[in-house]
Design a protein around this motif. Structure first.
Motif, PDB file in Angstrom:
ATOM      1  N   PRO A  71       0.793  -1.238   0.000  1.00 19.11           N
ATOM      2  CA  PRO A  71       0.000   0.000   0.000  1.00 19.11           C
ATOM      3  C   PRO A  71       0.827   1.291   0.000  1.00 19.11           C
ATOM      4  CG  PRO A  71      -0.588  -1.425   1.869  1.00 19.11           C
ATOM      5  CD  PRO A  71       0.616  -2.002   1.229  1.00 19.11           C
ATOM      6  N   ASN A  72       2.121   1.217   0.225  1.00 20.65           N
ATOM      7  CA  ASN A  72       2.900   2.439   0.427  1.00 20.65           C
ATOM      8  C   ASN A  72       3.424   3.126  -0.824  1.00 20.65           C
ATOM      9  OD1 ASN A  72       2.501   2.631   3.204  1.00 20.65           O
ATOM     10  ND2 ASN A  72       4.005   1.030   3.557  1.00 20.65           N
ATOM     11  N   PRO A  73       3.758   2.418  -1.909  1.00 21.89           N
ATOM     12  CA  PRO A  73       4.100   3.165  -3.135  1.00 21.89           C
ATOM     13  C   PRO A  73       2.836   3.777  -3.758  1.00 21.89           C
ATOM     14  CG  PRO A  73       4.937   0.894  -3.232  1.00 21.89           C
ATOM     15  CD  PRO A  73       3.999   0.987  -2.074  1.00 21.89           C
TER      16      PRO A  73
ATOM     17  N   ARG B  60       7.916  12.455  -1.483  1.00 24.82           N
ATOM     18  CA  ARG B  60       9.377  12.340  -1.497  1.00 24.82           C
ATOM     19  C   ARG B  60       9.895  11.465  -0.354  1.00 24.82           C
ATOM     20  NH1 ARG B  60       9.681  13.138  -6.532  1.00 24.82           N
ATOM     21  NH2 ARG B  60      11.845  13.753  -6.600  1.00 24.82           N
ATOM     22  N   HIS B  61       9.052  10.612   0.181  1.00 25.36           N
ATOM     23  CA  HIS B  61       9.461   9.622   1.172  1.00 25.36           C
ATOM     24  C   HIS B  61       9.590   8.271   0.482  1.00 25.36           C
ATOM     25  CE1 HIS B  61       8.740  11.958   4.967  1.00 25.36           C
ATOM     26  NE2 HIS B  61       8.158  12.726   4.050  1.00 25.36           N
ATOM     27  N   CYS B  62      10.441   7.414   1.019  1.00 24.50           N
ATOM     28  CA  CYS B  62      10.653   6.079   0.480  1.00 24.50           C
ATOM     29  C   CYS B  62       9.580   5.133   1.012  1.00 24.50           C
ATOM     30  CB  CYS B  62      12.034   5.584   0.896  1.00 24.50           C
ATOM     31  SG  CYS B  62      12.335   3.849   0.531  1.00 24.50           S
ATOM     32  N   ALA B  63       8.898   4.426   0.112  1.00 21.75           N
ATOM     33  CA  ALA B  63       7.848   3.486   0.521  1.00 21.75           C
ATOM     34  C   ALA B  63       8.417   2.378   1.408  1.00 21.75           C
ATOM     35  CB  ALA B  63       7.165   2.887  -0.706  1.00 21.75           C
ATOM     36  N   LEU B  64       9.660   1.959   1.168  1.00 22.10           N
ATOM     37  CA  LEU B  64      10.266   0.922   2.008  1.00 22.10           C
ATOM     38  C   LEU B  64      10.570   1.450   3.410  1.00 22.10           C
ATOM     39  CD1 LEU B  64      12.676  -0.816  -0.521  1.00 22.10           C
ATOM     40  CD2 LEU B  64      10.434  -1.600   0.271  1.00 22.10           C
ATOM     41  N   GLN B  65      10.993   2.701   3.499  1.00 25.07           N
ATOM     42  CA  GLN B  65      11.249   3.294   4.811  1.00 25.07           C
ATOM     43  C   GLN B  65       9.941   3.489   5.570  1.00 25.07           C
ATOM     44  OE1 GLN B  65      13.842   6.661   4.709  1.00 25.07           O
ATOM     45  NE2 GLN B  65      13.631   7.087   6.878  1.00 25.07           N
ATOM     46  N   VAL B  66       8.905   3.928   4.868  1.00 26.02           N
ATOM     47  CA  VAL B  66       7.588   4.094   5.500  1.00 26.02           C
ATOM     48  C   VAL B  66       7.100   2.745   6.027  1.00 26.02           C
ATOM     49  CG1 VAL B  66       5.158   4.639   5.034  1.00 26.02           C
ATOM     50  CG2 VAL B  66       6.953   6.152   4.184  1.00 26.02           C
ATOM     51  N   THR B  67       7.244   1.689   5.229  1.00 31.56           N
ATOM     52  CA  THR B  67       6.831   0.357   5.657  1.00 31.56           C
ATOM     53  C   THR B  67       7.621  -0.080   6.880  1.00 31.56           C
ATOM     54  OG1 THR B  67       6.274  -0.233   3.386  1.00 31.56           O
ATOM     55  CG2 THR B  67       6.565  -2.054   4.934  1.00 31.56           C
ATOM     56  N   SER B  68       8.921   0.149   6.872  1.00 32.42           N
ATOM     57  CA  SER B  68       9.769  -0.213   8.016  1.00 32.42           C
ATOM     58  C   SER B  68       9.277   0.475   9.288  1.00 32.42           C
ATOM     59  CB  SER B  68      11.226   0.184   7.748  1.00 32.42           C
ATOM     60  OG  SER B  68      11.739  -0.505   6.643  1.00 32.42           O
ATOM     61  N   GLN B  69       8.957   1.750   9.179  1.00 29.10           N
ATOM     62  CA  GLN B  69       8.466   2.496  10.338  1.00 29.10           C
ATOM     63  C   GLN B  69       7.121   1.956  10.809  1.00 29.10           C
ATOM     64  OE1 GLN B  69       8.735   6.391   8.577  1.00 29.10           O
ATOM     65  NE2 GLN B  69      10.834   6.691   9.272  1.00 29.10           N
ATOM     66  N   GLN B  70       6.243   1.626   9.870  1.00 33.30           N
ATOM     67  CA  GLN B  70       4.942   1.063  10.230  1.00 33.30           C
ATOM     68  C   GLN B  70       5.086  -0.270  10.961  1.00 33.30           C
ATOM     69  OE1 GLN B  70       3.195   0.928   6.327  1.00 33.30           O
ATOM     70  NE2 GLN B  70       2.252   2.953   6.536  1.00 33.30           N
ATOM     71  N   LEU B  71       6.102  -1.053  10.579  1.00 34.13           N
ATOM     72  CA  LEU B  71       6.330  -2.362  11.184  1.00 34.13           C
ATOM     73  C   LEU B  71       7.189  -2.284  12.443  1.00 34.13           C
ATOM     74  CD1 LEU B  71       6.964  -4.456   7.939  1.00 34.13           C
ATOM     75  CD2 LEU B  71       4.886  -4.399   9.351  1.00 34.13           C
ATOM     76  N   GLY B  72       7.623  -1.072  12.795  1.00 27.41           N
ATOM     77  CA  GLY B  72       8.441  -0.894  14.001  1.00 27.41           C
ATOM     78  C   GLY B  72       9.852  -1.450  13.861  1.00 27.41           C
TER      79      GLY B  72
END
Length: 169
Positions: free
Chosen positions: A29-31, A80-92
């Protein structure tokens, strides 16, 4: 930094790609909506002297909607945020999380075995810089300590500190 470091996508060793897992579902869902198919995320880049053939993989690039006639990594979002970084943050997940090695390392990069600070981005992308501000003069390896540890490991970083303290680095 406006995602300037994400302009060309990422290329690296296949071992540095997060393995397929439940995180793929979490990342979908993040990209942007038109980039949510995991089958379109990675491909094999052209080999060069830093990245020999057969062991390499990279993120695909797409037209950058904020910079006409330029491309960006498939994971760079319009904010301008990275979808992988956003996912990492969501997953803690702790840093670097799902970010590939070279992405987490930026604005430092490895070229021919040498760790270097990106000097081109501020010139190529008006007003964009991913450099960190330091209120006092410090060596680059201290300003980018997390990134240096990512490359050198904890023991290697301590060795660098020791050598720098003796004036040998």
């Amino acid at each position: 930094c406006s995602g300037a470091g994400c302009a060309g996508g990422w290329g690296g060793n296949k071992k540095q790609v997060p393995p397929p897992s439940p995180t793929v579902e979490a990342a979908k869902p993040n990209p942007p909506e038109d980039r949510r198919n995991p089958d379109t995320w990675f491909s094999a880049p052209e080999p060069d002297e830093d990245f020999p053939s057969g062991i390499m993989i990279g993120t695909n690039t797409v037209d950058d909607p904020l910079r006409p006639d330029e491309t960006c990594c498939v994971f760079l979002r319009p904010d301008r945020h990275c979808a992988l970084q956003v996912t990492s943050q969501q997953l803690g997940m702790a840093w670097p999380g799902l970010k590939p090695f070279y992405c987490a390392l930026y604005p430092l990069y490895l070229s021919k075995g040498e760790l270097t600070l990106d000097h081109e981005t501020p010139e190529l992308f008006e007003g964009a810089t991913c450099r960190r501000f330091s209120g006092e003069r410090k060596p680059v390896y201290q300003i980018y300590k997390e990134e240096a540890i990512l490359v050198l490991g904890e023991d290697g970083y301590r060795e660098l500190e020791a050598r720098a303290g003796k004036g040998a680095a």
